[in-house]
Motif scaffolding. Structure first.
Motif, PDB file in Angstrom:
ATOM      1  N   GLY A 244       0.804  -1.215   0.000  1.00  0.00           N
ATOM      2  CA  GLY A 244       0.000   0.000   0.000  1.00  0.00           C
ATOM      3  C   GLY A 244       0.839   1.268   0.000  1.00  0.00           C
ATOM      4  N   ALA A 245       2.129   1.140   0.303  1.00  0.00           N
ATOM      5  CA  ALA A 245       3.009   2.312   0.283  1.00  0.00           C
ATOM      6  C   ALA A 245       3.670   2.436  -1.103  1.00  0.00           C
ATOM      7  N   ARG A 246       4.658   3.258  -1.194  1.00  0.00           N
ATOM      8  CA  ARG A 246       5.320   3.540  -2.469  1.00  0.00           C
ATOM      9  C   ARG A 246       6.827   3.567  -2.248  1.00  0.00           C
ATOM     10  N   GLY A 247       7.573   3.042  -3.220  1.00  0.00           N
ATOM     11  CA  GLY A 247       9.026   3.190  -3.173  1.00  0.00           C
ATOM     12  C   GLY A 247       9.739   2.278  -2.188  1.00  0.00           C
ATOM     13  N   CYS A 248       9.077   1.146  -1.833  1.00  0.00           N
ATOM     14  CA  CYS A 248       9.711   0.197  -0.901  1.00  0.00           C
ATOM     15  C   CYS A 248      10.872  -0.529  -1.587  1.00  0.00           C
ATOM     16  N   LEU A 249      11.804  -1.016  -0.766  1.00  0.00           N
ATOM     17  CA  LEU A 249      12.964  -1.768  -1.275  1.00  0.00           C
ATOM     18  C   LEU A 249      12.538  -2.903  -2.215  1.00  0.00           C
ATOM     19  N   GLU A 250      11.480  -3.619  -1.828  1.00  0.00           N
ATOM     20  CA  GLU A 250      11.003  -4.766  -2.617  1.00  0.00           C
ATOM     21  C   GLU A 250      10.699  -4.404  -4.081  1.00  0.00           C
ATOM     22  N   GLN A 251      10.280  -3.144  -4.291  1.00  0.00           N
ATOM     23  CA  GLN A 251       9.909  -2.725  -5.640  1.00  0.00           C
ATOM     24  C   GLN A 251      11.130  -2.443  -6.515  1.00  0.00           C
ATOM     25  N   VAL A 252      12.310  -2.402  -5.907  1.00  0.00           N
ATOM     26  CA  VAL A 252      13.542  -2.195  -6.672  1.00  0.00           C
ATOM     27  C   VAL A 252      14.398  -3.465  -6.652  1.00  0.00           C
ATOM     28  N   ALA A 253      14.394  -4.161  -5.506  1.00  0.00           N
ATOM     29  CA  ALA A 253      15.338  -5.264  -5.320  1.00  0.00           C
ATOM     30  C   ALA A 253      14.660  -6.621  -5.167  1.00  0.00           C
ATOM     31  N   GLY A 254      13.335  -6.668  -5.184  1.00  0.00           N
ATOM     32  CA  GLY A 254      12.639  -7.958  -5.099  1.00  0.00           C
ATOM     33  C   GLY A 254      12.797  -8.733  -6.404  1.00  0.00           C
ATOM     34  N   GLN A 255      12.510 -10.006  -6.336  1.00  0.00           N
ATOM     35  CA  GLN A 255      12.699 -10.896  -7.492  1.00  0.00           C
ATOM     36  C   GLN A 255      11.968 -10.398  -8.745  1.00  0.00           C
ATOM     37  N   GLU A 256      10.738  -9.921  -8.577  1.00  0.00           N
ATOM     38  CA  GLU A 256       9.967  -9.506  -9.753  1.00  0.00           C
ATOM     39  C   GLU A 256      10.517  -8.227 -10.361  1.00  0.00           C
ATOM     40  N   ALA A 257      10.984  -7.310  -9.490  1.00  0.00           N
ATOM     41  CA  ALA A 257      11.586  -6.081  -9.999  1.00  0.00           C
ATOM     42  C   ALA A 257      12.870  -6.411 -10.766  1.00  0.00           C
ATOM     43  N   LEU A 258      13.617  -7.377 -10.246  1.00  0.00           N
ATOM     44  CA  LEU A 258      14.854  -7.793 -10.921  1.00  0.00           C
ATOM     45  C   LEU A 258      14.555  -8.417 -12.279  1.00  0.00           C
ATOM     46  N   LEU A 259      13.570  -9.315 -12.314  1.00  0.00           N
ATOM     47  CA  LEU A 259      13.219  -9.964 -13.578  1.00  0.00           C
ATOM     48  C   LEU A 259      12.714  -8.937 -14.594  1.00  0.00           C
ATOM     49  N   ALA A 260      11.843  -8.029 -14.131  1.00  0.00           N
ATOM     50  CA  ALA A 260      11.301  -7.015 -15.042  1.00  0.00           C
ATOM     51  C   ALA A 260      12.423  -6.114 -15.550  1.00  0.00           C
ATOM     52  N   GLY A 261      13.312  -5.707 -14.645  1.00  0.00           N
ATOM     53  CA  GLY A 261      14.414  -4.836 -15.032  1.00  0.00           C
ATOM     54  C   GLY A 261      15.344  -5.506 -16.030  1.00  0.00           C
TER      55      GLY A 261
END
Ligand SMILES: [Zn+2]
Length: 314
Positions: A174-191
């Motif tokens: 529900g928040a924005r800009g959490c670590l998970e959104q940059v360094a989580g598995q899905e962010a890594l795969l998308a990036g």
């Protein structure tokens, strides 16, 4: 046992905490009903129990590692990536599915249990560290003086929801800009531009990075920087002297660690006289193993209660 967002995993550990057999079922659990996720976990557990390694060994108890906030009564209170099991005593439901309600069961956050496995596997040579576990979510198991640091209400360690970019993307919490959104598995795969993976995500990312794929390398480096920013805050607050990379980060550490170390070096205020050691976990399936160790500890702390349960169960 580990019930995570994109897999379930079971292992059988002996009295020394060594893994005898493992069974993992990959597959996204986010869109599954809770009872089906529990059923898959029971299947993985049954596969271990049916193996020759289990023959003749009495089962002492079951530990369950979960991707979220687990309270002292074993209830999974908050799991943004596994909402179907929120509010559930997953351990009790697992015993029910196995038809083994006689067994002792413990449940805890997956990063806490991965940290416990790390502590035991190194013979407690390292008793103060934070294990940061990279999965679809990102968790931290904080170990101080050989004990898991849980916070006042048992809910500490949610490093995946530490802010790294106020203008960053929205998060499942529900928040924005959490670590998970940059360094989580899905962010890594998308990036990295990887839309589907056949096997483990960490392996796919490591293969791309090892082949020199620039998008993968950039995504991993960005994750390393974000991890360094979040971990530097944790070190400044708690004075933890070592960081251990676990989950997919252990496979990615050859490309991740330098950016992470740079941020630690830039941001840890005591760096000149109290440096932070950066290491990599060599354990596979650490959370499931740690869950087994936690169940074992529970039984060893109160063997009379275990004996009474076994006798009652016949
Ligand atoms: Zn979040």
């Amino acid at each position: 046992m580990e019930v995570n967002v994109d897999y379930v995993s079971a292992c059988l550990v002996d009295l020394a905490g060594e893994v005898l057999v493992t069974s993992t079922l990959a597959g996204d659990n986010r869109r599954r009903r809770g009872d089906l996720v529990v059923g898959r976990a029971a299947s993985a557990a049954s596969a271990c129990l049916a193996s020759p390694a289990a023959a003749g060994r009495p089962l002492a108890g079951v530990g369950v590692a979960l991707p979220g906030l687990v309270d002292s009564s074993r209830v999974l209170r908050r799991a943004p990536n596994l909402p179907a099991l929120e509010g559930e005593d997953v351990g009790a439901r697992l015993l029910e599915a196995l038809g083994r309600e006689d067994l002792a069961v413990v449940a805890d956050n997956e990063a806490n249990l991965a940290a416990l496995a790390e502590l035991v596997s190194n013979g407690e040579a390292r008793r103060d560290f934070v294990l940061v576990s990279g999965e679809i979510g990102v968790g931290a198991g904080i170990v101080v003086a050989g004990e898991i640091f849980r916070g006042v209400r048992g809910l500490a360690g949610e490093i995946g929801h530490v802010l790294v970019d106020p203008a960053g993307p929205p998060c499942s919490c529900g928040a924005r800009g959490c670590l998970e959104q940059v360094a989580g598995q899905e962010a890594l795969l998308a990036g990295a531009g990887i839309s589907t993976v056949a096997g483990p995500a960490g392996r796919a990312l490591a293969a791309r990075a090892g082949a020199g794929d620039l998008r993968a390398l950039a995504a991993i480096e960005r994750a390393g920087e974000a991890l360094g920013v979040a971990l530097a805050s944790l070190v400044n607050l708690l004075d933890v002297p070592a960081v251990v990379l676990g989950g997919i980060y252990s496979e990615l550490s050859p490309w991740l660690a330098a950016a992470l170390a740079t941020e630690l070096d830039r941001r840890v205020v005591a760096r000149s006289f109290a440096p932070v050691e950066l290491g990599t976990s060599s354990l596979g399936g650490a959370a499931a193993r740690g869950a087994g160790v936690a169940a074992l500890r529970w039984v060893l702390d109160d063997p009379a209660s275990w004996r009474a349960r076994s006798l009652a169960a016949g």
